[in-house]
Each structure stands twice: as structure tokens, then as C-alpha cells.
Design a protein around this motif. Structure first.
Motif, short mmCIF file in Angstrom:
data_model
loop_
_atom_site.label_atom_id
_atom_site.label_comp_id
_atom_site.label_asym_id
_atom_site.label_seq_id
_atom_site.Cartn_x
_atom_site.Cartn_y
_atom_site.Cartn_z
N GLY A 149 7.13 2.34 78.74
CA GLY A 149 8.44 1.98 79.25
C GLY A 149 9.53 2.89 78.72
N PHE A 150 9.43 3.23 77.44
CA PHE A 150 10.42 4.13 76.83
C PHE A 150 10.42 5.48 77.53
CE2 PHE A 150 11.70 7.18 73.50
CZ PHE A 150 12.91 6.64 73.11
N ALA A 151 9.21 6.01 77.76
CA ALA A 151 9.10 7.32 78.43
C ALA A 151 9.75 7.27 79.81
CB ALA A 151 7.63 7.72 78.54
N ALA A 152 9.48 6.21 80.54
CA ALA A 152 10.05 6.08 81.88
C ALA A 152 11.58 6.02 81.82
CB ALA A 152 9.49 4.84 82.57
N GLU A 153 12.10 5.26 80.85
CA GLU A 153 13.55 5.15 80.71
C GLU A 153 14.20 6.47 80.33
OE1 GLU A 153 15.85 1.71 78.96
OE2 GLU A 153 13.81 1.26 78.26
N ALA A 177 9.77 18.38 75.24
CA ALA A 177 10.37 17.83 76.46
C ALA A 177 11.14 16.55 76.12
CB ALA A 177 9.29 17.55 77.50
N LEU A 178 10.60 15.77 75.19
CA LEU A 178 11.27 14.54 74.76
C LEU A 178 12.63 14.86 74.14
CD1 LEU A 178 11.26 11.46 74.14
CD2 LEU A 178 10.10 12.03 71.98
N VAL A 179 12.67 15.88 73.28
CA VAL A 179 13.94 16.30 72.67
C VAL A 179 14.96 16.63 73.76
CG1 VAL A 179 15.05 18.22 71.46
CG2 VAL A 179 13.04 17.11 70.45
N ARG A 180 14.53 17.44 74.72
CA ARG A 180 15.46 17.86 75.77
C ARG A 180 15.97 16.67 76.58
NH1 ARG A 180 11.25 21.80 76.56
NH2 ARG A 180 11.79 23.76 75.52
N ALA A 181 15.07 15.77 76.91
CA ALA A 181 15.46 14.61 77.73
C ALA A 181 16.39 13.69 76.94
CB ALA A 181 14.22 13.86 78.20
N LEU A 182 16.11 13.50 75.65
CA LEU A 182 16.97 12.62 74.85
C LEU A 182 18.36 13.22 74.69
CD1 LEU A 182 14.63 11.27 71.99
CD2 LEU A 182 15.90 9.90 73.69
N LEU A 183 18.43 14.54 74.57
CA LEU A 183 19.75 15.17 74.45
C LEU A 183 20.60 14.91 75.70
CD1 LEU A 183 18.82 18.55 72.72
CD2 LEU A 183 20.42 16.84 71.83
N GLY A 195 16.76 12.69 83.28
CA GLY A 195 16.58 13.43 84.52
C GLY A 195 15.52 14.51 84.44
N ARG A 196 14.53 14.30 83.57
CA ARG A 196 13.45 15.30 83.44
C ARG A 196 12.23 14.64 82.79
NH1 ARG A 196 16.59 19.55 80.94
NH2 ARG A 196 18.19 18.39 82.09
N PRO A 197 11.05 15.23 83.04
CA PRO A 197 9.83 14.63 82.49
C PRO A 197 9.73 14.80 80.97
CG PRO A 197 9.31 16.69 83.57
CD PRO A 197 10.77 16.43 83.84
N VAL A 198 9.02 13.88 80.33
CA VAL A 198 8.76 14.02 78.89
C VAL A 198 7.28 14.23 78.60
CG1 VAL A 198 10.77 12.64 78.29
CG2 VAL A 198 8.53 11.52 78.47
N GLY A 199 6.48 14.35 79.67
CA GLY A 199 5.07 14.69 79.46
C GLY A 199 4.26 13.60 78.77
N TYR A 200 4.60 12.34 79.05
CA TYR A 200 3.79 11.26 78.50
C TYR A 200 2.47 11.20 79.24
CZ TYR A 200 2.15 6.56 77.42
OH TYR A 200 1.38 5.50 77.03
N ARG A 201 1.36 11.27 78.51
CA ARG A 201 0.04 11.27 79.16
C ARG A 201 -0.89 10.29 78.45
NH1 ARG A 201 -2.91 16.17 80.89
NH2 ARG A 201 -3.43 16.44 78.69
N PRO A 202 -1.29 9.23 79.17
CA PRO A 202 -2.16 8.22 78.56
C PRO A 202 -3.63 8.63 78.62
CG PRO A 202 -1.55 7.54 80.76
CD PRO A 202 -0.90 8.88 80.53
N THR A 203 -3.94 9.73 77.94
CA THR A 203 -5.27 10.34 78.12
C THR A 203 -6.30 9.85 77.13
OG1 THR A 203 -4.39 12.13 76.79
CG2 THR A 203 -4.49 12.48 79.17
#
Lengths: 402, 402
Positions: A76-80, A158-164, A86-94
Motif C-alpha cells: 500500500g505504501f508503494a502504491a501511495e 527510485a523510492l528516494v526520487r518519488a518521496l522527494l 508520480g513515478r514508479p518505485v520498483g516494488y517487486r513481490p518476487t
């Protein structure tokens, strides 16, 4: 230049500080983040594994509960964050596959597996052939493995960039400077004093503007989320600073063809982990070194990481070595984070996440923002207050808390 | 912009091209060097070993003679370049120690030693303890070694910098561009045509000025000294181009404390060489790969080089990994350079130096400049003309010469 006091200043713009600031702004607080280079510390050097199961350790029950709670919040956090940034964070449930190179490794893996089962964790014991069916690139000599389907990954950069972006859009003010110390009145925090020299940032350029060096950012609450540097703030008695220390980690960023991935999920040995990004990038990590604030890339670490990765996945040798990275994890005396009120009234700490900063970002952001908004310590983080170090603690920087 | 014709255009600003240009200018010729990034090719990626004895190979008698002749010129050449360039080039007559890790290595080293003795070379066979007396950092398991006191080193990057200044001071014109092809009239060279796009350099800023893209640099003589790119010039029949190919080499630049050197002379194993600079820097090299023009740094190469270096000198592990480098050596069908007149009148080739470009710089510069000034091929390089490939040659780019 004069700025209005804000509700809270967050010292430290890694994923922990940014996550808290974003959530607090969403809760209606006015928030300022102070960091010379937001997101370029341990958050940037991480591999992005979200591995509460694979990284479980004996005697850390409360930490395991926190890790699992944060892992559960990740989808849910990744989706939010993606929506807000406005950009992907590369969350992968692998999932994550831990493998054994030899009989000794396999015995250690069996011990870990039994402990994981006793903890009620979802793990599957695999034979050599089953491991290689999942990951055909594994060395044929691999003896067996443990699959943790719930241990996922995110692209930490990617997470850093999206959070900024999320912070900026939520109205968080970013100050490109270094916090020199706390301002206090009596037993209350009144703000953060910026360092008298160094980067003073981008002037009045909107929400990312700077502040003159030496200025005090006035605020009723201050969150100390500066990772391993959180123990160095002035204006506090030495014994009131969180007992955090740098734990050096060296990682490698590799790259191969996107259509011929080295592996399709996180693969771990006893000495190394390999995290594929899905676009051909691969992160190999990480050393764990007590070297103070040293950030040199060493021949021995790079050589050992490459050797260990090639032993697990021989085709690693064909990948391009794109980058060598050093991060300084914020270590605490018991490897668990320090979350909650600290020292003078209005001061909150959120550091000591050690190897789990990315994993613990959602839970930390949610709970610390709630603490800022309500003044109450959420139950999830109640065991992680600084009070637990009130008695004698192991030697190291920090020491007793009041 | 119009430029006067010059006596000679040298295509390629590595140490070979710069050395020739400098010597030719000293001989009174007007010289232009064309290179997009002078000195940043194979010259920059080299380790700077001057090792005719250690690198001797069976069946290369004429090449050995040339290598030894150039090694003998090095002390004087270094002094002259330092004087002309106003800066040190790091020439160090320290000797080279080749060592064996195990019995197999030792047998191979014994073969090499006997061949070196038959060639009349100055070498000394050493036992394990003698090796470690010379180099206390060697792994205790080292089985023996061969000391070549006459195999020295130079700091190849310092050499590049000094040669650039020496050329400038001698009046050599530097053109920051790419040569697209030769201009010819009948069977004569009349100049070099610059590429129609790409870097056109620094305008009219003195001797380092550029030239408009697409311009022809008129000259009565052209020296093709563009390393592995020397086979790609237009305006020549394909079979008139030198049969040169890129041979990829990966190297590592490490750094440690200057007062605790890893070793005090070049140390070689069968798979790796370690070249200390005297200021704490250490170069570890090098792979030899047939990969075309690929310049990716690969995990396998870095891992193998580090492992091999740590096996010889365990303290390598403590050094900082500063840089990973890829160079493309200009290989020739017989591993010897191609030096002398070629194809149309006025064209001279000076390429194919393979692993010996730095070593062969003095001899190449002296003899090719003499050829340009006098029109006569000096005896030292007579065996290395393109004519030797007139018969059938091994498969590969290039092929027959006319």
C-alpha cells in the motif's frame, strides 16, 4: 530572510526523514526537512531488500514484529508513494531465495529454516534441483535453499526520487543545509540551528529553497532522523544523544541485458546477496564493517563480494560493473531502531534502523507522523523508545540516556 | 577558418602520436596532431610497465631487440620529456619481480627464466625467502621468483601530461577532432579530412585550437598513429589499411598510504601484475580480451584481478579501489608494431604496439620522426614495415597488404 516557524523540523532527508515529513504533511502539519544532500546517504547505498523473514535473528522478537508489520504495509505504501510522487518505485513481490554452496552452508541454512518455522514465518525448504528450477543461473553445486515468498524488494533510489516529489507536492519545505544543533528554551525544543558554513541551498526558489547559514529554523517539534549522524547534534548533553554509530556497508551495482536476467528474485548466500531490479540492473551487497565514518571503497570488499556472487551465480562475471557504493548504516546497541520522544520536550528520534531502513520506512513514517500529530506514542513503536537503554549499555558512542 | 598546410599531420594523440609529433617538431617540421581526446585512449589505461625482459616471448627475436633498444632509451627520454614538459613523468628504475604461487607456476617460471638466460637477458632466479626479503608483503606461500632488474616503470598518465606540454611548447598544433579519412591526389597523400560532425575543439585559442568539422588539414605527410582505430580511416582501399584490431584490457587503480607501500617494485604473477607508483598508488592489470570495441568494465575481470592480486600480495585487500579502467590495445597479426611507409606516398603508419606502447614510445618517436625528416627508414624499425604481411596472414581484420 525570515521564515515562519513550522510545526516540525525533520533533521535528515533519507527515506526515514522524507517518509515522516510526507506523512506529517499529509496529517496537516507544516514541515521542514534539513539535509545537505537529501536521499544520498544510506538510502542511496541500500539494495532495497525487504526481507524480514530472511534476515530474522535470534532474540529479536519485537524487532521481527515491527519488521513484519512494516513489510505488510509495503504494497500500500508503494502504491501511495507512486501516486503522490508520480513515478514508479520498483516494488517487486518476487520473494527471496537463500541458498547453500556447500554442506556447512546447508547446515547453517537448516538451522535458520527451523528457527523461521518456530517463529511462524512462511518459508519453504528446497532441494538443489528445486532451487535451480526457480533460478536456472545458480551454480550447479548449490546444495539447497530456503524460499521466503514474502521477502520482496523495492528500488531504493527510485523510492528516494518519488518521496522527494511527494514531499514537495505535500508542501514540505526542503532546506539544503546542515543542522549544527538544537535550539532550546528551558527543557523545550524551539528549533534547529543551521551550520555557520557550508551549503545554504537554493535561496527563495519555492519549497526547495535554502536558508542562510547560521539561521535558526523555529519549530515546536524536531525529529532527529539523520541516520548515523544523529549522534552528533549540538545543543544537547552528550548523554541525551541517541547511541547511534556508523556501520559501513559496501555494495556493487552491476548491469546486464534486461531480457536475460541473472536471476528473477533476490538470491542470498551466507556472505552475499544479489538483488535483481527487473531491468537488467543487479545490486550485490554488502559488507558489514565497523570502520567509523570511513567511506573508502576497498579492494578486499569488492573482490570478496564479486567472488561470492560469482560462486552463487556464475554469470555474474559477464555483467558490467557500473558503480561501487559505500553506505553508513545507523547502528544501535541492540540492532533495533530508536523511535519516540527523547531528551527535551518536543524532540523525537527516528534512527538506528541499521540494515532495515528501507524495510522500516512505511512503519516509521506512519507511526512517527502520528506521534507528531497526536503527541501519543503508537503501540507498534512503544518497545523502541530510548528508555530501553537507560540501564548499562554496551560500549560505544552514545552511552546512557537520561 | 583557413590554416597553412603543415609538413605532417599525426592522426592520434596517444603517447605514440605525441612522441612522434614532438620529435618531428624538434627536427624542424611543422606538425599537427588530430585527436578528439589526446592521451585518453590506451595510453591512459596503461600501467606503465617497461618490461622487455619480463614480457619476452618465444619466437619474437626482432621484437625483443626493438623492445630492448627502446628500454635503453627510456632514461634519457624521460629526462628530456620532463625538461621539455616541465613536470615529472614518474620514471622509476625499480626492477620487476615475477613470482610463482605454486609448483605449477614455478615450473612455468623456470621455463621462462631459462629462455631469458638463452636470450642473454639479465635475470636472477630467487627462492621464496629471497623474494620475500625483497618484497615483505608477498604471500608466504610464494614458491620462487625471477628478478629482472632492468624492467622499469613510468607513470603513463604523467607521461601523457608532460608530452602534451612538450608538444605545445615545441609548436605542435593540436586539433580536437576526429579524422574521417585521407585526402589524396593520385598516389600521394595531401592531408586529412576531419569528420563532418563531432567535437570541433577550442576555436582559435592558440596552439590547442580546433578546426571546423569537415575541413581538410593539408599536409605532405600523414602519420597514422591512432592505435586500434588506425584501421578505420576512409580514403584508403580496405586492403591498404593496417591490420590492427582492439585487444581489450581491464585495469584497476588502487591507492594506499604512501609511507606503507604495498610493494616497492613491479610484482607479477602468471595472471596479474601489480605496479606501485611510489606515492601509494598501485595499478593492477590486466585482462587480454578479444571483444571488439567493447569498453565495459565487467564483474568477472575486476573480481579475477583482485583475487589474483590478493593471492600475491594479501594487503591489496586494504587498499582503496579508486578507478576501474578499460583500454583497447592496438593488436597486430604478429604482436609486433607496424612502423614505416604504407600505401600512398606520404603515408606512414605507427601502430600495432599491442602491450608495449609505453615501452616503445621513445624508439617509435625517434625513428618515425627521423623517417619524416629524412625520408629514410631507420634500421631499427626496418623489420616492422607493413610489407611483412604481404603474404597470407592469420585471419582477422585487416588482411593482405598490397
Amino acid at each position: 530572510m525570515h521564515h515562519q516557524p513550522c510545526d516540525a523540523v525533520v533533521v535528515g532527508g533519507g527515506v526515514i526523514g522524507l517518509g515522516i515529513a510526507w506523512r506529517a504533511a499529509q496529517a496537516g502539519l507544516t514541515v521542514t526537512v534539513v539535509d545537505e544532500a537529501p536521499g544520498r546517504g544510506a538510502s542511496w547505498a541500500a539494495a532495497g531488500m525487504l526481507a524480514p523473514v530472511t534476515e530474522v535473528h535470534y532474540g529479536e522478537d519485537e524487532l521481527l514484529a515491527l519488521n513484519l508489520a512494516s513489510a505488510a504495509r509495503w504494497p500500500g505504501f508503494a502504491a501511495e508513494v507512486e501516486e503522490a510522487g508520480g513515478r514508479p518505485v520498483g516494488y517487486r513481490p518476487t520473494g527471496t531465495l537463500a541458498v547453500a554452496r556447500d554442506a556447512d552452508d546447508n547446515a547453517a541454512l537448516e538451522d535458520l529454516y527451523r528457527f523461521q518455522v518456530r517463529c511462524g514465518l512462511q518459508v519453504e525448504r528446497l532441494r538443489s534441483r528445486e532451487c535451480r528450477r526457480l533460478e536456472p543461473g545458480l551454480h550447479p553445486g548449490v546444495r539447497g535453499g530456503v524460499l521466503a515468498a514474502g521477502d520482496h524488494e523495492v528500488d531504493n533510489r527510485a523510492l528516494v526520487r518519488a518521496l522527494l516529489v511527494a514531499c514537495e507536492r505535500a508542501g514540505v519545505r526542503m532546506v539544503a543545509g546542515r543542522a549544527a544543533g538544537l535550539a532550546t528554551e528551558g527543557d523545550r525544543v524551539t528549533g534547529v540551528v543551521l551550520a555557520g558554513q557550508g551549503t545554504a541551498g537554493g535561496g527563495a526558489d519555492g519549497p526547495a529553497g535554502g536558508a542562510p547559514a547560521g539561521e535558526t529554523l523555529a519549530a515546536g517539534m524536531v525529529v532527529l532522523a539523520a541516520g548515523c549522524w544523529s549522534g552528533g547534534l549540538g545543543g544537547l548533553a552528550a548523554e541525551a544523544l541517541p547511541p547511534v554509530r556508523p556501520v559501513k556497508g559496501q555494495l556493487l551495482y552491476l548491469r546486464g541485458p534486461a531480457d536475460q536476467p541473472l536471476c528473477s528474485r533476490n538470491v542470498r548466500g551466507l556472505e552475499v546477496y544479489v538483488v535483481p531490479r527487473g531491468d537488467g540492473r543487479v545490486v550485490v551487497g554488502a559488507t558489514v564493517e565497523e570502520q567509523g565514518f570511513d567511506v573508502r571503497v576497498t579492494a578486499g570488499a569488492v573482490g570478496d563480494l564479486l567472488r561470492a556472487a560469482m560462486e552463487l551465480l556464475p554469470d555474474t562475471a559477464e555483467l558490467e560493473l557500473v558503480e561501487t557504493v559505500v553506505g553508513l548504516r545507523p547502528g544501535s546497541p541492540d540492532n533495533a531502531p530508536m523511535l519516540g520522544p527523547a531528551g527535551p520536550e518536543g524532540l523525537v528520534v527516528a534512527t538506528g534502523h541499521y540494515r532495515n531502513g528501507i524495510l522500516l520506512c512505511p512503519a516509521t513514517a506512519d507511526t512517527v507522523a502520528e506521534l507528531l500529530a497526536t503527541g501519543r506514542v503508537p503501540e507498534l513503536i512503544a518497545p523502541f523508545g530510548l528508555g530501553r537503554f537507560a540501564g548499562p549499555v554496551p560500549a560505544g558512542p552514545g552511552g546512557r540516556m537520561p
